[in-house]
Design a protein around this motif. Structure first.
Motif, PDB file in Angstrom:
ATOM      1  N   LEU A   1       0.854  -1.184   0.000  1.00 13.78           N
ATOM      2  CA  LEU A   1       0.000   0.000   0.000  1.00 13.78           C
ATOM      3  C   LEU A   1       0.890   1.233   0.000  1.00 13.78           C
ATOM      4  O   LEU A   1       1.768   1.368   0.860  1.00 13.78           O
ATOM      5  N   GLU A   2       0.712   2.103  -1.000  1.00 17.05           N
ATOM      6  CA  GLU A   2       1.596   3.276  -1.085  1.00 17.05           C
ATOM      7  C   GLU A   2       0.777   4.549  -1.231  1.00 17.05           C
ATOM      8  O   GLU A   2      -0.312   4.544  -1.816  1.00 17.05           O
ATOM      9  N   ALA A   3       1.328   5.652  -0.686  1.00 16.34           N
ATOM     10  CA  ALA A   3       0.596   6.906  -0.570  1.00 16.34           C
ATOM     11  C   ALA A   3       1.013   7.955  -1.585  1.00 16.34           C
ATOM     12  O   ALA A   3       0.576   9.090  -1.489  1.00 16.34           O
ATOM     13  N   LEU A   4       1.849   7.588  -2.583  1.00 16.26           N
ATOM     14  CA  LEU A   4       2.223   8.556  -3.613  1.00 16.26           C
ATOM     15  C   LEU A   4       1.191   8.573  -4.730  1.00 16.26           C
ATOM     16  O   LEU A   4       0.772   9.635  -5.185  1.00 16.26           O
TER      17      LEU A   4
ATOM     18  N   LEU B   1      -2.900  -0.109  -4.398  1.00 17.15           N
ATOM     19  CA  LEU B   1      -2.816  -1.319  -3.593  1.00 17.15           C
ATOM     20  C   LEU B   1      -2.488  -2.478  -4.522  1.00 17.15           C
ATOM     21  O   LEU B   1      -3.143  -2.657  -5.548  1.00 17.15           O
ATOM     22  N   ALA B   2      -1.472  -3.258  -4.167  1.00 17.09           N
ATOM     23  CA  ALA B   2      -1.113  -4.460  -4.914  1.00 17.09           C
ATOM     24  C   ALA B   2      -1.039  -5.627  -3.941  1.00 17.09           C
ATOM     25  O   ALA B   2      -0.547  -5.474  -2.819  1.00 17.09           O
TER      26      ALA B   2
ATOM     27  N   ARG C   1      -6.142   1.138  -8.036  1.00 16.90           N
ATOM     28  CA  ARG C   1      -5.966   2.441  -7.405  1.00 16.90           C
ATOM     29  C   ARG C   1      -7.134   2.657  -6.451  1.00 16.90           C
ATOM     30  O   ARG C   1      -8.291   2.404  -6.803  1.00 16.90           O
ATOM     31  N   LEU C   2      -6.843   3.127  -5.253  1.00 13.53           N
ATOM     32  CA  LEU C   2      -7.884   3.339  -4.265  1.00 13.53           C
ATOM     33  C   LEU C   2      -8.721   4.556  -4.638  1.00 13.53           C
ATOM     34  O   LEU C   2      -8.259   5.468  -5.329  1.00 13.53           O
TER      35      LEU C   2
ATOM     36  N   LEU D   1       3.256  -4.068   3.413  1.00 17.20           N
ATOM     37  CA  LEU D   1       4.230  -2.991   3.275  1.00 17.20           C
ATOM     38  C   LEU D   1       3.468  -1.696   3.038  1.00 17.20           C
ATOM     39  O   LEU D   1       2.682  -1.586   2.097  1.00 17.20           O
ATOM     40  N   VAL D   2       3.687  -0.704   3.893  1.00 22.06           N
ATOM     41  CA  VAL D   2       3.060   0.610   3.782  1.00 22.06           C
ATOM     42  C   VAL D   2       4.161   1.614   3.469  1.00 22.06           C
ATOM     43  O   VAL D   2       5.126   1.756   4.227  1.00 22.06           O
ATOM     44  N   PHE D   3       4.020   2.323   2.339  1.00 27.66           N
ATOM     45  CA  PHE D   3       5.096   3.200   1.862  1.00 27.66           C
ATOM     46  C   PHE D   3       4.545   4.595   1.601  1.00 27.66           C
ATOM     47  O   PHE D   3       3.438   4.762   1.069  1.00 27.66           O
TER      48      PHE D   3
END
Length: 402
Positions: free
Chosen positions: A161-164, A168-169, A181-182, A214-216
């Motif tokens: 999960l990434e915030a850029l 979500l994969a 894409r959320l 993994l949270v990035f």
């Protein structure tokens, strides 16, 4: 060499440390990227930070199309043209000449395969490659996925999960099984984001919680409570991401301009007509195969009896020394006699738990055919820049001698 991660609002430059700056006006009112303006912003930032030499460029999904979809998996089906036609359906680039690249994810039944693919306007790809000396242009967040795979290994179920770009994969057994894409920014509302992650896992066929997550995020990862993972990781080192950016492990896509694929540059109408013709042809081939099944069964019986007769005659007339025995010997002989056309072995190993094979193929369907024939798993299938596919098959039972 430096790594650049680019979104419509920020540029993240990774050298020895992270450097971040904002930019504006990259997207017009219709949401279409202005790549000329983006190139000027990136070149200005590289001069400011005194970065020279080739770079790795990762573009968020607003700037480079990133999508998954199933396609027919039939011999003779033009997968390149099908992927190009699907990418051409994007409302942003419907009339553009595109650069595409794709990676095979997993088979779904005997006649379909899931594909991860990306696209970028060819003119934009040329400008970015020349202006930045970009050796690889890739959709974000593929490098992050490779870093997670190196961190967790192929055995665990985990999500990234990434915030850029707010994506979500989900991975199982080292394979990408779902990507989306959320609908809202990752850090906007803890409960709503966590609920959407849980719904996505069910949508991808997985029951939470997963083994890892993994949270990035940059400059720091978002803090979310209640994510469905037994253990959360948010301390990915810059060195890990640098290695993953240049790695060639799957999923691997490169939108840097290269030799034209079959069908690239054709008008959209011709691409869609070509895809429709291919689908009609695939349906006709499937119908013909079904109608010929009974005839082939009878022919197979006759051929089996003739082969047994010839083998017995040959054994009597030309006795041979005994073949090597042990786990995998019989399967190795079977594979050597019946490799699909356009496929060859590079390695073979066998043990009490099964066998593992690896090699190369000229098209993506031969490894799928081999795995199905051996009742084994297709562990890896990726396309190199030279157009040759690398594959790994494992899990087939290793026969033993009595």
């Amino acid at each position: 060499m430096a790594e650049i991660l680019c979104t419509p609002t920020h540029v993240f430059l990774l050298t020895h440390t992270w450097r971040v700056w904002e930019h504006q006006g990259v997207l017009d009112e219709a949401g279409r990227p202005d790549f000329e303006r983006l190139l000027k912003e990136l070149k200005k930032g590289l001069r400011t930070h005194r970065v020279r030499g080739p770079v790795y460029l990762a573009l968020s999904p607003e700037l480079a199309l990133l999508h998954t979809a199933p396609f027919p998996s039939l011999e003779g089906f033009p997968l390149d043209e099908a992927v190009l036609a699907e990418a051409q359906r994007s409302p942003l680039w419907r009339d553009e000449e595109l650069v595409i690249d794709y990676d095979l994810l997993r088979p779904e039944g005997p006649a379909r395969v899931w594909v991860l693919f990306a696209a970028l306007p060819r003119d934009a790809a040329r400008r970015l490659a020349r202006g930045l000396r970009a050796r690889r242009i890739e959709p974000w967040p593929l490098a992050l996925w490779r870093a997670a795979r190196a961190r967790f290994g192929p055995e665990l179920r985990y999500f990234v999960l990434e915030a850029l770009a707010h994506t979500l994969a989900v991975f199982e057994g080292g394979r990408l099984v779902g990507f989306r894409r959320l609908s809202r920014p990752v850090a906007s509302d803890d409960d709503a984001v966590v609920e959407e992650v849980v719904r996505s896992l069910h949508l991808f066929g997985l029951t939470p919680p997963l083994d890892r997550g993994l949270v990035f995020g940059l400059p720091e990862p978002p803090r979310l409570e209640g994510l469905p993972a037994a253990e959360l990781v948010d301390d990915l080192a810059p060195e890990d991401l640098k290695r993953a950016a240049w790695a060639r492990e799957t999923p691997f896509l490169n939108l840097r301009p290269r030799r034209t694929h079959v069908g690239e540059g054709m008008p959209a109408e011709k691409q869609r007509a070509l895809l429709l013709s291919a689908l009609v042809l695939a349906g006709a081939l499937a119908a013909h195969a079904w109608l010929g099944t009974r005839l082939r069964l009878e022919q197979t019986r006759v051929q089996t009896l003739e082969a047994q007769r010839d083998r017995l005659r040959d054994e009597v007339e030309n006795p041979e020394p005994p073949l090597p025995t042990g786990p995998g010997a019989a399967l190795l002989a079977q594979v050597a006699r019946g490799l699909p056309k356009g496929l060859w072995l590079e390695s073979f190993s066998a043990g009490p738990d099964g066998v593992a094979l690896a090699g190369k193929a000229l098209d993506p369907y031969a490894p799928l055919d081999l795995a199905e024939r051996l009742k084994a798993r297709l562990e890896a299938l990726s396309k190199g820049e030279e157009g040759v596919y690398r594959w790994e098959v494992s899990g087939a039972p290793a026969p033993t001698t009595r």
